[in-house]
Design an enzyme around this catalytic site. Structure first.
Site, PDB file in Angstrom:
ATOM      1  N   LYS A  10      60.467  32.377 -12.499  1.00 58.56           N
ATOM      2  CA  LYS A  10      59.289  31.975 -11.702  1.00 58.56           C
ATOM      3  C   LYS A  10      59.734  31.484 -10.336  1.00 58.56           C
ATOM      4  CE  LYS A  10      59.872  27.289 -11.777  1.00 58.56           C
ATOM      5  NZ  LYS A  10      60.228  26.506 -10.621  1.00 58.56           N
ATOM      6  N   ASP A 137      58.176  23.523 -17.417  1.00 61.39           N
ATOM      7  CA  ASP A 137      57.956  24.902 -16.964  1.00 61.39           C
ATOM      8  C   ASP A 137      57.839  25.903 -18.117  1.00 61.39           C
ATOM      9  OD1 ASP A 137      58.102  24.137 -14.324  1.00 61.39           O
ATOM     10  OD2 ASP A 137      60.224  24.628 -14.122  1.00 61.39           O
TER      11      ASP A 137
HETATM   12  O1  C5P Z   1      60.352  18.998 -17.951  1.00 61.24           O
HETATM   13  P1  C5P Z   1      61.780  19.298 -17.689  1.00 61.24           P
HETATM   14  O2  C5P Z   1      62.669  18.908 -18.840  1.00 61.24           O
HETATM   15  O3  C5P Z   1      62.047  20.696 -17.247  1.00 61.24           O
HETATM   16  O4  C5P Z   1      62.189  18.387 -16.475  1.00 61.24           O
HETATM   17  C1  C5P Z   1      63.532  18.178 -16.143  1.00 61.24           C
HETATM   18  C2  C5P Z   1      63.600  16.940 -15.267  1.00 61.24           C
HETATM   19  O5  C5P Z   1      62.963  17.193 -14.012  1.00 61.24           O
HETATM   20  C3  C5P Z   1      62.878  15.732 -15.825  1.00 61.24           C
HETATM   21  O6  C5P Z   1      63.700  14.988 -16.663  1.00 61.24           O
HETATM   22  C4  C5P Z   1      62.523  14.965 -14.570  1.00 61.24           C
HETATM   23  O7  C5P Z   1      63.644  14.261 -14.090  1.00 61.24           O
HETATM   24  C5  C5P Z   1      62.242  16.057 -13.569  1.00 61.24           C
HETATM   25  N1  C5P Z   1      60.802  16.394 -13.472  1.00 61.24           N
HETATM   26  C6  C5P Z   1      59.941  15.489 -12.878  1.00 61.24           C
HETATM   27  N2  C5P Z   1      58.609  15.785 -12.764  1.00 61.24           N
HETATM   28  C7  C5P Z   1      58.137  16.963 -13.211  1.00 61.24           C
HETATM   29  C8  C5P Z   1      58.992  17.906 -13.810  1.00 61.24           C
HETATM   30  C9  C5P Z   1      60.335  17.601 -13.928  1.00 61.24           C
HETATM   31  O8  C5P Z   1      60.360  14.403 -12.463  1.00 61.24           O
HETATM   32  N3  C5P Z   1      56.843  17.233 -13.058  1.00 61.24           N
END
Ligand code: C5P
Length: 292
Positions: A10, A137
């Site tokens: 993406k 995501d």
């Molecule tokens: O959700 P995911 O595990 O992919 O996110 C990885 C990291 O990215 C999270 O631990 C956070 O630090 C950051 N993140 C965030 N806000 C979001 C998505 C991701 O702070 N909306």
């Protein structure tokens, strides 16, 4: 029996970020587009355990319990109580730690592949719920297409597609850590704020004119990513085609071109300059099972 699954990369056409919520995640208003650059997972029956392997050697892919594919399999086992085993073979084409949801794509492919292989019968909503637990995501990786994302990116509404987008993606050998980029963002914008809206972009996306869309491509994480990777500035500020943006938390840079001819020529020129440039088009299909 084996199940072959493709899951797309993406790019965020807009990524507007708010100040962190109590749970540490950042509220987002984002427009996701999937790209026809797919990771492939082959799920095969195996005794008891779970084996994850790479079809080809690729640097930087964690294969242990931190791997999102292992987490996706564990989530399916927890949800359904199945104790069946599987061997998962990943063909990695999406840049690792590139801001293109490569790990999320692999999680989505695992959910879809094992749901089929293990005959679990989970429906799209049930898979989307598991996907949101695995990462912000992952729900979009499942669904693909063009979508508005809210919440931490997991609340999706499909958007009207007025034109196809021809991209050149310039990748980096060194990845960027998403939490590190969000932390740098918080230092740059410490005051409480909501993510900005993206109405003009949504309107432009529904029409056929790509040059009308270009001014609205924006990524609030750009400055933060540049603090960690100042070397990206030159390419990001270069005026190569319709628009140049950082993909997600970077470091991949997406260059939107007027058509495939321009994109092919630009990819060739960038390669001649020593960059790694990938051609991709969007929006593309979401995660789906294919015949071998
Ligand atoms: O959700 P995911 O595990 O992919 O996110 C990885 C990291 O990215 C999270 O631990 C956070 O630090 C950051 N993140 C965030 N806000 C979001 C998505 C991701 O702070 N909306």
């Amino acid at each position: 029996m084996s199940v072959h699954v493709l899951a797309p990369a993406k790019i965020n056409l807009a990524l507007r970020v708010g100040s962190p919520r109590p749970d540490g995640f950042h509220p987002l208003t984002t427009v996701f587009s999937s790209l026809d650059l797919f990771d492939e997972v082959v799920a095969e029956e195996a005794e008891g355990g779970l084996e994850i392997r790479l079809a080809d050697e690729v640097a930087g892919v964690p294969l242990g319990e931190d791997n999102l594919m292992a987490k996706a399999a564990a989530a399916l086992r927890r949800k359904t109580g199945t104790e069946r085993g599987a061997r998962l073979t990943l063909t990695k084409r999406i840049p690792v730690a590139g801001g293109m949801a490569g790990g999320s794509a692999d999680a989505a492919a695992t959910l879809v592949g094992l749901n089929e292989l293990w005959e679990l019968g989970l429906n799209a909503d049930e898979l989307a719920e598991l996907a949101a637990e695995l990462g912000s995501d992952v729900p979009f990786s499942l669904r693909g297409g063009l979508a508005l994302g809210r919440g931490r990116g997991e609340q999706l509404s499909p958007l009207r597609v007025g034109a196809f987008h021809c991209w050149v993606l310039v990748t980096s050998t060194r990845g960027l850590s998403t939490p590190a980029v969000f932390a740098a963002y918080d230092e740059l914008r410490p005051e409480p704020h909501e993510p900005a809206e993206v109405d003009e972009l949504i309107e432009a996306l529904a029409g056929p004119d790509l040059s009308a869309l270009a001014p609205y491509l924006i990524n609030d994480l750009t400055e933060a990513a540049l603090q960690l990777r100042p070397d990206l500035a030159e390419l990001l500020s270069s005026d190569r085609a319709l628009a140049t943006i950082l993909s997600g938390s970077g470091p991949t840079i997406g260059i939107l071109c007027a058509d495939s001819t321009e994109a092919d020529l630009l990819a060739g020129a960038l390669r001649a300059e020593g960059h790694t440039a990938i051609r991709a088009n969007g929006p593309a299909a979401g995660t789906h099972v294919v015949e071998r």
